[in-house]
Structures are given as C-alpha cells and as structure tokens.
Scaffold this active site. Structure first.
Site, PDB file in Angstrom:
ATOM      1  N   TYR A 138       0.923  -1.239  -0.068  1.00 17.10           N
ATOM      2  CA  TYR A 138       0.116  -0.098  -0.027  1.00 17.10           C
ATOM      3  C   TYR A 138       0.702   1.327   0.149  1.00 17.10           C
ATOM      4  O   TYR A 138       0.504   2.291   0.327  1.00 17.10           O
ATOM      5  CB  TYR A 138      -0.701   0.114   1.321  1.00 17.10           C
ATOM      6  N   LYS A 189       6.302 -14.653   2.541  1.00 19.49           N
ATOM      7  CA  LYS A 189       5.889 -15.275   1.119  1.00 19.49           C
ATOM      8  C   LYS A 189       7.480 -15.078   0.378  1.00 19.49           C
ATOM      9  O   LYS A 189       7.454 -14.832  -0.564  1.00 19.49           O
ATOM     10  CB  LYS A 189       4.913 -14.444   0.180  1.00 19.49           C
ATOM     11  N   ASP A 222       0.162 -18.555   1.802  1.00 19.73           N
ATOM     12  CA  ASP A 222      -0.754 -19.551   1.118  1.00 19.73           C
ATOM     13  C   ASP A 222      -1.161 -20.512   2.226  1.00 19.73           C
ATOM     14  O   ASP A 222      -2.400 -21.063   2.387  1.00 19.73           O
ATOM     15  CB  ASP A 222      -0.593 -20.032  -0.137  1.00 19.73           C
ATOM     16  N   ASP A 246      -4.571  -7.798   5.078  1.00 24.17           N
ATOM     17  CA  ASP A 246      -5.937  -7.328   4.574  1.00 24.17           C
ATOM     18  C   ASP A 246      -6.650  -8.625   4.265  1.00 24.17           C
ATOM     19  O   ASP A 246      -7.836  -8.771   4.623  1.00 24.17           O
ATOM     20  CB  ASP A 246      -5.684  -6.299   3.136  1.00 24.17           C
ATOM     21  N   ASP A 250     -10.044 -10.773   6.555  1.00 26.88           N
ATOM     22  CA  ASP A 250     -11.600 -10.842   5.942  1.00 26.88           C
ATOM     23  C   ASP A 250     -11.714 -12.256   6.243  1.00 26.88           C
ATOM     24  O   ASP A 250     -12.739 -12.881   6.510  1.00 26.88           O
ATOM     25  CB  ASP A 250     -11.469 -10.686   4.662  1.00 26.88           C
TER      26      ASP A 250
HETATM   27  C1  IPM Z   1      -9.680  -2.869   5.012  1.00 26.11           C
HETATM   28  C2  IPM Z   1     -10.288  -2.716   3.995  1.00 26.11           C
HETATM   29  C3  IPM Z   1      -9.526  -1.493   3.117  1.00 26.11           C
HETATM   30  C4  IPM Z   1      -8.151  -2.032   3.053  1.00 26.11           C
HETATM   31  C5  IPM Z   1     -10.354  -1.137   1.883  1.00 26.11           C
HETATM   32  C6  IPM Z   1     -11.402  -0.681   2.136  1.00 26.11           C
HETATM   33  C7  IPM Z   1      -9.538  -0.553   1.086  1.00 26.11           C
HETATM   34  O1  IPM Z   1     -10.490  -3.882   3.187  1.00 26.11           O
HETATM   35  O2  IPM Z   1      -9.448  -2.208   5.992  1.00 26.11           O
HETATM   36  O3  IPM Z   1      -9.153  -4.162   5.347  1.00 26.11           O
HETATM   37  O4  IPM Z   1      -7.884  -2.913   1.736  1.00 26.11           O
HETATM   38  O5  IPM Z   1      -7.191  -1.639   3.676  1.00 26.11           O
HETATM   39 MG    MG Z   2      -9.747  -5.749   3.989  1.00 24.65          MG
END
Ligand code: IPM
Ligand code: MG
Length: 358
Positions: A138, A189, A222, A246, A250
């Site tokens: 990022y 990785k 992975d 990230d 999720d």
């Molecule tokens: C998170 C989100 C963000 C990220 C998005 C909204 C860009 O997915 O906070 O995990 O990727 O950082």
């Molecule tokens: Mg995210």
C-alpha cells in the site's frame, strides 16, 4: 475529571449509523464510570463531501484532528465514486501521515455466534492479526504510462523499509508477550518474493532474539489460509504485511461468524499522532439507511479505543455488555441471520452497560 476529545468521522453508508450507535454507547460508559467524559467533534468528510467539494476532506483536515485524543471512523466507499479516490482521499490520507503503522485486528467467536467451521466454538479461535499499515503493497508507489495504448505499462511497487519492518514485528512480539499464550506467527511469502520478504524474515529472526519468552514460527501466506481453517487453535498473535493481513483478516472475520463483528485499530504507538478506530466492514451501501447494520464491530473497536486511552475497566465493561447481547439470538442483525435492528442491539448494549455493577 478527564475529558477525551474524539474526532468522529462517520463518512459513508452504514458508517453514519454505526458511529452514531458507538457514540451513544461510549457516552453511557463514561456516565457509568463517572471518572471521565467524551467530547465528540463531528466531521462530515467522505463521499458526499467529495461530490460537493471535489475532495474527501478539506486541505487543513488533518490539522483539525491532529490534537484529538483519538479518531472514531465509520467507513468510506460509495457506489458512484471510484474506490481508490475514497480510500486514498480519506482513510489512507489519515493513516499514513499520522503514522498509524500498527493495524490491530482481534478475532474471536463471540458467545451466541456460530462459526462456519464445524466443531469450532469459543476458545480455539482467539487471534489478533497485526497488519503493517504504513508501507508494503500500500506504499502508493507506481504509475501508468501510455494509457490505452497496446504498450501501456502499469506498476504498483511494494516498498518495505528495514525500520518499517522492524517496528511492526517488534510491536507484534510485544503484543504476543502480553497475551497468555505468548505465541506469534510471522506470515511471509519469501519463497516467491525474494527480496523484501527475505528481509522481512531476517528482521523477524533478529527481533525474536529480544523476546526469548515468546514462541514464534513462520508461515507462508498461502499455507496460512489453510492453517487458519484446519488448525485454528494453533494460532494466537499473527503479524503480516499490509496486503497479506488485509486478506487474512477478512478470512478471520468470516471464520468468526461475520464481517459485521470485526473491529480494527490503526495505532500510532508513539502517540505522536492520534490513533484511529473503525469497524472493518466498510460502507455496505446495499443496507445503508435501513437501520439494520450490525453495530457490534463499532462497539468492539470502541473497546480498543478505550484501552488505548487507558480506560481498561470501561473497555472490559463494554465487551461484557456486547457478549451478553450477542449471546441472545433474538438480538442478531441480518448479517448474523437474525432480524434485529441497529437500534435494538444498541439499546440492549446500553441496558447491559447500565445494569453492570461489577
Ligand atoms: C480493510 C479494507 C480496506 C483495505 C479497503 C476498504 C481498501 O479492506 O481495512 O481491510 O484494503 O485496507
Ligand atoms: Mg480488508
């Protein structure tokens, strides 16, 4: 009496609803404790602001929140504004200049919530993901030339610095040390990414020497997804790069039952700048304005904020209240398969706070 000044930035979609709920709950906790109070300053930045002014926040935006004790943030993203504009124009425009380099994402299966993993209930899944939040994938380095032509070139360059890696790994070791199991998994990785990720591994091994009491291991990202699903109980604290974490966070949120529960804290550990607290779920425009957003992620991040402010007893009281409420399936919002509204969940948490005299 100590008064904390909080910058509230609900921004887009359901961010508005959940931050309003979070503020009610924080005020109730302050009233209950009697030893501190909040002043909330409200900022209307976000996609509507962008449509009116061409920017997600004003040019002096950061200066206006620089001296607050914390930032309470909703979500960014709107169907009619490109995602990279909303993200880079507000959330990353705060995280990166305020050097909130440690993104902390706790995951647990709360009482009353069912994990999609068969046989997994509470104790086996209790993780904290530490996400590098200032550089890596990022970093924002890259560009496009010859747009639209067959020879178009586009790059997104991941940048890792020794100091950036050292500080996040060190933060993760400290956090692992503070938890009962003292167990850290460093996600990597380095088999495929043979420069920066190899440096990442080397720094992890160096930092580990300063934490002989923490057990640590290394896991390719992975293979990590498999381990999270197959052997969740072997994990505790996890550190990973910006993009790896990230994705893993999720997965973690889904395994814990819903993205509507998952909180995050963007921490500037040195406290040179305010830290920022937000639910992970995003703006969820499909349910915005319907009053059915799950406020639990926001309540949980409010706990993280209280801990950061040094109000641990209030944080614990809030978590107890949240767990009492999630334990009751009639108080589950639609993301959890229930029919409860944001209002009902919030009222139940408020009642649990007011009735908690421990
Ligand atoms: C998170 C989100 C963000 C990220 C998005 C909204 C860009 O997915 O906070 O995990 O990727 O950082
Ligand atoms: Mg995210």
């Amino acid at each position: 009496m100590k008064t904390y000044t909080i910058a509230a930035i609900p921004a887009d979609g359901i961010g508005v609803e959940v931050i309003a709920a979070g503020i009610e709950v924080l005020d109730a906790l302050a009233e209950k404790a009697g030893s501190f109070a909040f002043t909330f300053d409200h900022f209307d930045w976000g996609s509507d602001y962008y449509k009116a002014h061409g920017v997600m926040m004003p040019a002096d935006g950061r200066d206006r929140i620089r001296n607050h004790d914390a930032i309470f943030f909703g979500a960014v993203g709107a169907p009619d504004v490109p995602d990279h504009i909303t993200l880079w124009g507000l959330r990353l425009a705060i995280c990166q200049p305020f050097d909130q380099y440690a993104n902390v994402r706790p995951t647990r299966i709360l009482p009353g919530i069912t994990s999609p993993l068969r046989h997994v209930s509470g104790p086996e899944l209790d993780w904290v993901i530490v996400r590098e939040n200032s550089e890596g994938e990022y970093a924002g380095v890259g560009g496009r030339v010859h747009q639209g032509h067959p020879n178009e070139v586009a790059t997104d360059v991941s940048m890792m610095t020794r100091s950036g890696v050292d500080r996040i790994i060190r933060y993760a070791f400290h956090l692992a040390r503070s938890r009962p199991r003292k167990l850290l998994t460093v996600v990597t990785k380095s088999n495929a990414q043979r420069h920066a990720m190899v440096m990442w591994d080397e720094i992890a091994a160096e930092v580990a020497r300063d934490f002989p009491d923490v057990t640590w291991d290394k896991m390719l990202v992975d293979a990590m997804t498999m381990r999270m699903v197959m052997k969740p109980g072997t994990l505790d604290t996890i550190v990973a790069t910006n993009l790896h974490a990230d994705i893993l966070s999720d997965l973690a949120a889904a395994l814990a039952g819903s993205l509507g529960i998952a909180p995050t804290a963007n921490i500037n550990p040195e406290r040179t700048f305010p830290s920022m607290f937000e639910p992970i779920h995003g703006s969820a425009f499909d349910i915005a304005g319907k009053g059915i957003a799950n406020p639990v992620a926001t309540f949980w991040t409010a706990c993280q904020m209280l801990e950061h402010l040094g109000e641990k007893p209030a944080a614990d009281r809030l978590m107890r209240a949240v767990e009492r409420v999630t334990a009751d399936p009639t108080l589950h919002t639609p993301d959890l398969g229930g029919t409860a509204t944001t209002r009902q969940v919030t009222d139940a948490v408020l009642a649990a706070i007011r009735g908690d005299n421990t």
